[in-house]
Design a protein around this motif. Structure first.
Motif, PDB file in Angstrom:
ATOM      1  N   SER A 183       0.835  -1.195   0.000  1.00 64.92           N
ATOM      2  CA  SER A 183       0.000   0.000   0.000  1.00 64.92           C
ATOM      3  C   SER A 183       0.873   1.248   0.000  1.00 64.92           C
ATOM      4  CB  SER A 183      -0.925   0.008   1.230  1.00 64.92           C
ATOM      5  OG  SER A 183      -1.842   1.082   1.166  1.00 64.92           O
ATOM      6  N   ASP A 243      -1.742   4.947   3.838  1.00 66.13           N
ATOM      7  CA  ASP A 243      -2.559   4.208   4.811  1.00 66.13           C
ATOM      8  C   ASP A 243      -4.028   4.088   4.414  1.00 66.13           C
ATOM      9  OD1 ASP A 243      -3.436   6.788   5.201  1.00 66.13           O
ATOM     10  OD2 ASP A 243      -2.704   6.958   7.264  1.00 66.13           O
ATOM     11  N   SER A 297      -5.150   2.197   2.007  1.00 69.25           N
ATOM     12  CA  SER A 297      -5.345   0.781   1.675  1.00 69.25           C
ATOM     13  C   SER A 297      -6.353   0.590   0.539  1.00 69.25           C
ATOM     14  CB  SER A 297      -5.811   0.003   2.918  1.00 69.25           C
ATOM     15  OG  SER A 297      -5.854  -1.375   2.678  1.00 69.25           O
ATOM     16  N   THR A 313       0.993  -6.933   5.219  1.00 74.24           N
ATOM     17  CA  THR A 313       0.870  -5.623   4.589  1.00 74.24           C
ATOM     18  C   THR A 313       2.205  -4.900   4.622  1.00 74.24           C
ATOM     19  OG1 THR A 313      -1.462  -5.389   5.216  1.00 74.24           O
ATOM     20  CG2 THR A 313      -0.275  -3.374   4.665  1.00 74.24           C
ATOM     21  N   LEU A 352       3.439  -1.172   4.160  1.00 70.86           N
ATOM     22  CA  LEU A 352       2.965   0.206   4.101  1.00 70.86           C
ATOM     23  C   LEU A 352       4.135   1.108   3.748  1.00 70.86           C
ATOM     24  CD1 LEU A 352       0.738   2.322   4.544  1.00 70.86           C
ATOM     25  CD2 LEU A 352       1.383   2.365   6.959  1.00 70.86           C
TER      26      LEU A 352
END
Length: 478
Positions: free
Chosen positions: A415, A418, A420, A430, A432
């Motif tokens: 991603s 944040d 997503s 995940t 980030l």
């Protein structure tokens, strides 16, 4: 139109009568095109639609909402043509079972006209935003289903499109209808979710608010023939009580407890509502992991469904045309898009299953769950999104190549921020983005909010690959 490529059926040669849409009824092309073009500006929204093209760094975005996730072969050719002629040739499979075209240039009207002429638009322009009803891609043919949800889905979609009050709903307000199929997205949160369940030898429709069947139990249940009235009553009750700033069911429930909502709902429904312990303690059976990839059996033993992952959620026109051609030659003439950013060909004769897989692979799709790239999803990233902190698509390819070399295949979500956008639910792993090429690493954890447990900060893709490889081996070796 460019000359047809070898092995590709031009849309003019695909008989529309051979391409049934199992969700919608009637012929949308029977309406004059002018009846489906907006006569007034649509309400402001950051969400793209078919009639509202939203700008991004790489051009405009047009989102096409598919009834039940299904697109006919002829419609798929129209999307490919629109992406090729009016945009940059990028078609995305979304995590709600829809498709969207990216990189749209100045010819918005030409692109929209092409899509409307293919019957991909709403019956009412004002209803384009609210056609958010998710089904299983194997609805109607799944051997595990308790009932065929498609007739109810068609009724609900017609109501969403023709009931003016429902056009006030947020473009993000969403409903899921689960018939207990073996291929079903159970983890995406929905404002209203419905799941078929058996109680005392009767099939009921359990429902919950602001959640999903993967983690919740029904608030109550109704008979199958009450399903339409139930959804209408829930939506009307929401619109009556929600303030303008309360656009989602979870916002309303923060002020109005679910029990109070249910009490008012029960009063207005002409059907009995069950909320005894047999209903409220029911839990949905989990689905088989990666059931949407490769062969999946159908109710009729002579037929199978064949699923393939769209690499990082992106199709080019040639890939979509190839899938549509295979659907005509080997399937039922339709392509079912899935919430896993993949597609399925259904009603393929069992003896033709291998031909379907070979054709999808040749088109550039992924038909094997052991392929690392089939388990990786990534948002648009900094290459096309102003909020992205890293080029997630490029980094995802690098990570998948690293994992493939080590024989590791894990579900990973990259991603760029944040928000997503690429995943509607929290993925097992995940990444980030914190800056170009660097990520914080999270593992999903039931007791941790957000993305889960933080396992590493400011990591390079190489470092992430090494950690995931080590973790995979530590979890599988004795």
């Amino acid at each position: 139109m460019p000359a047809a490529k070898a092995g590709i059926i031009p849309p003019s040669q695909i008989p529309r009568s051979a391409l049934p849409d199992p969700i919608t009824s009637g012929d949308p092309l029977a309406e004059p095109l002018s009846a489906r073009i907006p006569v007034a500006p649509l309400r402001p929204s950051a969400c793209p639609g078919l009639l509202r093209i939203v700008p991004a760094l790489d051009g405009g975005i047009c989102r096409i909402k598919l009834p039940g996730g299904v697109i006919t072969a002829g419609q798929a050719f129209a999307v490919a043509d629109a992406a090729e002629h009016s945009a940059g040739g990028v078609i995305e499979a979304t995590n709600r079972g829809n498709v969207q075209i990216r990189g749209i240039g100045a010819d918005h009207e030409g692109l929209i006209t092409t899509l409307l002429e293919a019957g991909l638009g709403p019956k009412n322009p004002a209803s384009d935003d609210v056609r958010n009803l998710m089904l299983s891609p194997t609805a109607g043919v799944d051997p595990e289903q308790l009932f065929d949800v498609r007739p109810l889905a068609a009724q609900l979609l017609n109501t969403l499109e023709t009931h003016p009050r429902f056009h006030e709903l947020s473009p993000k307000f969403a409903v899921s209808l689960d018939g207990a199929e073996g291929v079903a997205m159970l983890e995406h949160p929905h404002d209203l979710w419905l799941s078929a369940l058996n109680v005392e030898d009767e099939t009921l429709l359990g429902f919950g608010l602001a959640g999903c069947p993967a983690t919740g139990s029904p608030l109550a249940a109704v008979s199958l023939d009450a399903g339409h009235d139930l959804v209408v009553a829930v939506l009307e009750l929401f619109l009556e009580h929600a303030r303008p700033d309360q656009t989602r069911m979870r916002h309303l429930l923060a002020d109005m407890p679910a029990d109070q909502f249910l009490a008012q709902l029960s009063e207005r429904l002409p059907h009995s509502v069950r909320h005894d312990q047999k209903v409220t303690t029911w839990r949905r059976s989990p689905i088989r992991l990666n059931a949407h990839i490769g062969f999946y059996p159908q109710r009729h033993p002579d037929f199978t469904s064949v699923g393939a992952v769209v690499p990082l959620g992106r199709l080019n026109p040639s890939m979509l045309r190839s899938a549509a051609t295979l659907a005509v030659e080997l399937g039922d003439g339709t392509v079912a898009m899935t919430p896993w950013q993949s597609l399925m060909l259904r009603n393929v004769r069992t003896e033709n299953g291998s031909r379907a897989v070979d054709g999808l692979r040749k088109a550039g799709l992924l038909c094997d769950a052991d392929q690392a790239l089939s388990q990786v999803i990534a948002c648009t990233g900094s290459a096309a999104c102003g909020k992205g902190l890293a080029d997630t698509k490029a980094d995802a390819l690098q990570l998948a190549a690293c994992l493939q070399r080590e024989g590791v295949s894990q579900a990973v979500h990259l991603s760029g921020c944040d928000r997503s956008c690429a995943a509607a639910h929290v993925a097992p792993i995940t990444l980030l983005a914190v800056s170009a090429g660097r990520y914080d690493l999270y593992f999903r954890h039931a007791e941790q909010p957000g993305f889960g447990e933080l396992r590493g900060r400011d990591l390079t893709i190489e470092a992430v690959g090494a950690l995931l490889t080590a973790d995979s081996r530590s979890n599988t070796d004795d």
